[in-house]
Design a protein around this motif. Structure first.
Motif, PDB file in Angstrom:
ATOM      1  N   MET A   1      54.534  41.267  28.717  1.00 43.48           N
ATOM      2  CA  MET A   1      54.143  40.643  29.957  1.00 43.48           C
ATOM      3  C   MET A   1      52.651  40.325  29.949  1.00 43.48           C
ATOM      4  SD  MET A   1      54.902  41.871  33.810  1.00 43.48           S
ATOM      5  CE  MET A   1      53.421  42.423  34.570  1.00 43.48           C
ATOM      6  N   LEU A   2      51.833  41.268  29.603  1.00 41.10           N
ATOM      7  CA  LEU A   2      50.394  41.028  29.569  1.00 41.10           C
ATOM      8  C   LEU A   2      50.067  39.932  28.570  1.00 41.10           C
ATOM      9  CD1 LEU A   2      47.563  41.808  30.501  1.00 41.10           C
ATOM     10  CD2 LEU A   2      47.539  43.565  28.757  1.00 41.10           C
ATOM     11  N   GLY A   3      50.711  39.956  27.417  1.00 46.55           N
ATOM     12  CA  GLY A   3      50.469  38.924  26.413  1.00 46.55           C
ATOM     13  C   GLY A   3      50.809  37.541  26.926  1.00 46.55           C
ATOM     14  N   GLU A   4      51.876  37.417  27.687  1.00 47.18           N
ATOM     15  CA  GLU A   4      52.265  36.134  28.266  1.00 47.18           C
ATOM     16  C   GLU A   4      51.220  35.660  29.265  1.00 47.18           C
ATOM     17  OE1 GLU A   4      56.956  37.344  28.194  1.00 47.18           O
ATOM     18  OE2 GLU A   4      56.111  36.508  30.020  1.00 47.18           O
ATOM     19  N   GLN A   5      50.737  36.576  30.100  1.00 45.62           N
ATOM     20  CA  GLN A   5      49.724  36.207  31.088  1.00 45.62           C
ATOM     21  C   GLN A   5      48.443  35.767  30.393  1.00 45.62           C
ATOM     22  OE1 GLN A   5      49.475  39.835  33.308  1.00 45.62           O
ATOM     23  NE2 GLN A   5      50.970  39.173  34.820  1.00 45.62           N
ATOM     24  N   LEU A   6      48.042  36.488  29.391  1.00 39.50           N
ATOM     25  CA  LEU A   6      46.810  36.157  28.689  1.00 39.50           C
ATOM     26  C   LEU A   6      46.951  34.848  27.931  1.00 39.50           C
ATOM     27  CD1 LEU A   6      45.760  39.660  27.326  1.00 39.50           C
ATOM     28  CD2 LEU A   6      44.990  38.514  29.394  1.00 39.50           C
ATOM     29  N   GLY A   7      48.120  34.577  27.410  1.00 41.60           N
ATOM     30  CA  GLY A   7      48.339  33.339  26.678  1.00 41.60           C
ATOM     31  C   GLY A   7      48.266  32.116  27.560  1.00 41.60           C
TER      32      GLY A   7
ATOM     33  N   ARG B   1      36.982  38.375  30.928  1.00 40.22           N
ATOM     34  CA  ARG B   1      38.004  39.059  31.726  1.00 40.22           C
ATOM     35  C   ARG B   1      39.170  39.500  30.841  1.00 40.22           C
ATOM     36  NH1 ARG B   1      34.534  37.605  34.755  1.00 40.22           N
ATOM     37  NH2 ARG B   1      34.494  37.379  36.989  1.00 40.22           N
ATOM     38  N   VAL B   2      39.546  38.649  29.914  1.00 43.19           N
ATOM     39  CA  VAL B   2      40.631  38.988  28.975  1.00 43.19           C
ATOM     40  C   VAL B   2      40.236  40.210  28.151  1.00 43.19           C
ATOM     41  CG1 VAL B   2      41.927  38.192  26.961  1.00 43.19           C
ATOM     42  CG2 VAL B   2      41.580  36.664  28.896  1.00 43.19           C
ATOM     43  N   ALA B   3      38.993  40.258  27.704  1.00 39.67           N
ATOM     44  CA  ALA B   3      38.511  41.409  26.939  1.00 39.67           C
ATOM     45  C   ALA B   3      38.535  42.674  27.796  1.00 39.67           C
ATOM     46  CB  ALA B   3      37.105  41.145  26.418  1.00 39.67           C
ATOM     47  N   GLN B   4      38.177  42.538  29.075  1.00 35.49           N
ATOM     48  CA  GLN B   4      38.208  43.694  29.974  1.00 35.49           C
ATOM     49  C   GLN B   4      39.634  44.187  30.178  1.00 35.49           C
ATOM     50  OE1 GLN B   4      36.058  41.923  33.289  1.00 35.49           O
ATOM     51  NE2 GLN B   4      34.375  43.371  32.959  1.00 35.49           N
ATOM     52  N   ILE B   5      40.574  43.257  30.321  1.00 35.01           N
ATOM     53  CA  ILE B   5      41.973  43.645  30.495  1.00 35.01           C
ATOM     54  C   ILE B   5      42.488  44.336  29.237  1.00 35.01           C
ATOM     55  CG2 ILE B   5      44.320  42.770  30.809  1.00 35.01           C
ATOM     56  CD1 ILE B   5      43.061  40.610  32.667  1.00 35.01           C
ATOM     57  N   ALA B   6      42.104  43.830  28.077  1.00 35.05           N
ATOM     58  CA  ALA B   6      42.517  44.464  26.819  1.00 35.05           C
ATOM     59  C   ALA B   6      41.961  45.886  26.729  1.00 35.05           C
ATOM     60  CB  ALA B   6      42.061  43.627  25.627  1.00 35.05           C
TER      61      ALA B   6
ATOM     62  N   ALA C   1      45.003  43.396  38.241  1.00 32.75           N
ATOM     63  CA  ALA C   1      45.179  42.404  39.299  1.00 32.75           C
ATOM     64  C   ALA C   1      43.826  41.878  39.783  1.00 32.75           C
ATOM     65  CB  ALA C   1      45.958  43.006  40.460  1.00 32.75           C
ATOM     66  N   GLU C   2      42.858  42.766  39.934  1.00 32.53           N
ATOM     67  CA  GLU C   2      41.516  42.351  40.359  1.00 32.53           C
ATOM     68  C   GLU C   2      40.902  41.368  39.362  1.00 32.53           C
ATOM     69  OE1 GLU C   2      39.151  45.871  40.860  1.00 32.53           O
ATOM     70  OE2 GLU C   2      40.368  46.597  42.526  1.00 32.53           O
ATOM     71  N   LEU C   3      41.033  41.675  38.082  1.00 34.03           N
ATOM     72  CA  LEU C   3      40.468  40.802  37.055  1.00 34.03           C
ATOM     73  C   LEU C   3      41.199  39.470  36.983  1.00 34.03           C
ATOM     74  CD1 LEU C   3      39.816  43.490  34.320  1.00 34.03           C
ATOM     75  CD2 LEU C   3      38.084  42.204  35.583  1.00 34.03           C
ATOM     76  N   LEU C   4      42.513  39.474  37.115  1.00 33.46           N
ATOM     77  CA  LEU C   4      43.280  38.233  37.060  1.00 33.46           C
ATOM     78  C   LEU C   4      42.971  37.338  38.249  1.00 33.46           C
ATOM     79  CD1 LEU C   4      46.728  39.506  35.750  1.00 33.46           C
ATOM     80  CD2 LEU C   4      45.039  38.131  34.516  1.00 33.46           C
ATOM     81  N   GLU C   5      42.656  37.923  39.396  1.00 31.36           N
ATOM     82  CA  GLU C   5      42.293  37.130  40.581  1.00 31.36           C
ATOM     83  C   GLU C   5      41.005  36.353  40.345  1.00 31.36           C
ATOM     84  OE1 GLU C   5      42.064  39.515  44.092  1.00 31.36           O
ATOM     85  OE2 GLU C   5      44.163  40.113  43.952  1.00 31.36           O
ATOM     86  N   ARG C   6      40.133  36.871  39.514  1.00 31.19           N
ATOM     87  CA  ARG C   6      38.829  36.244  39.272  1.00 31.19           C
ATOM     88  C   ARG C   6      38.883  35.123  38.244  1.00 31.19           C
ATOM     89  NH1 ARG C   6      35.149  41.565  38.500  1.00 31.19           N
ATOM     90  NH2 ARG C   6      36.025  42.731  40.228  1.00 31.19           N
ATOM     91  N   LEU C   7      40.016  34.917  37.619  1.00 35.21           N
ATOM     92  CA  LEU C   7      40.132  33.873  36.594  1.00 35.21           C
ATOM     93  C   LEU C   7      40.268  32.504  37.209  1.00 35.21           C
ATOM     94  CD1 LEU C   7      42.417  35.598  33.996  1.00 35.21           C
ATOM     95  CD2 LEU C   7      40.002  35.134  33.786  1.00 35.21           C
TER      96      LEU C   7
END
Length: 50
Positions: free
Chosen positions: A1-7, A18-23, A44-50
């Motif tokens: 799931m995370l990989g799909e979101q990041l892709g 942000r991707v590095a922070q999530i990793a 969720a906080e980091l994804l909102e900032r993208l």
């Protein structure tokens, strides 16, 4: 799931950070340092900032 979101993210400088922070958070979660709830909240906080 995370990989799909990041892709699906566009890789601008801010997005890459942000991707590095999530990793990093995922690594902490996998190591048992962060709970499921803590990881989900910060992700969720980091994804909102993208």
């Amino acid at each position: 799931m995370l990989g799909e979101q990041l892709g699906q993210l566009q890789q601008g400088p801010a997005a890459a950070g942000r991707v590095a922070q999530i990793a990093k958070l995922a690594s902490l979660h996998d190591a048992g340092i962060l709970t499921d709830e803590e990881f989900a909240k910060k992700k969720a906080e980091l994804l909102e900032r993208l």
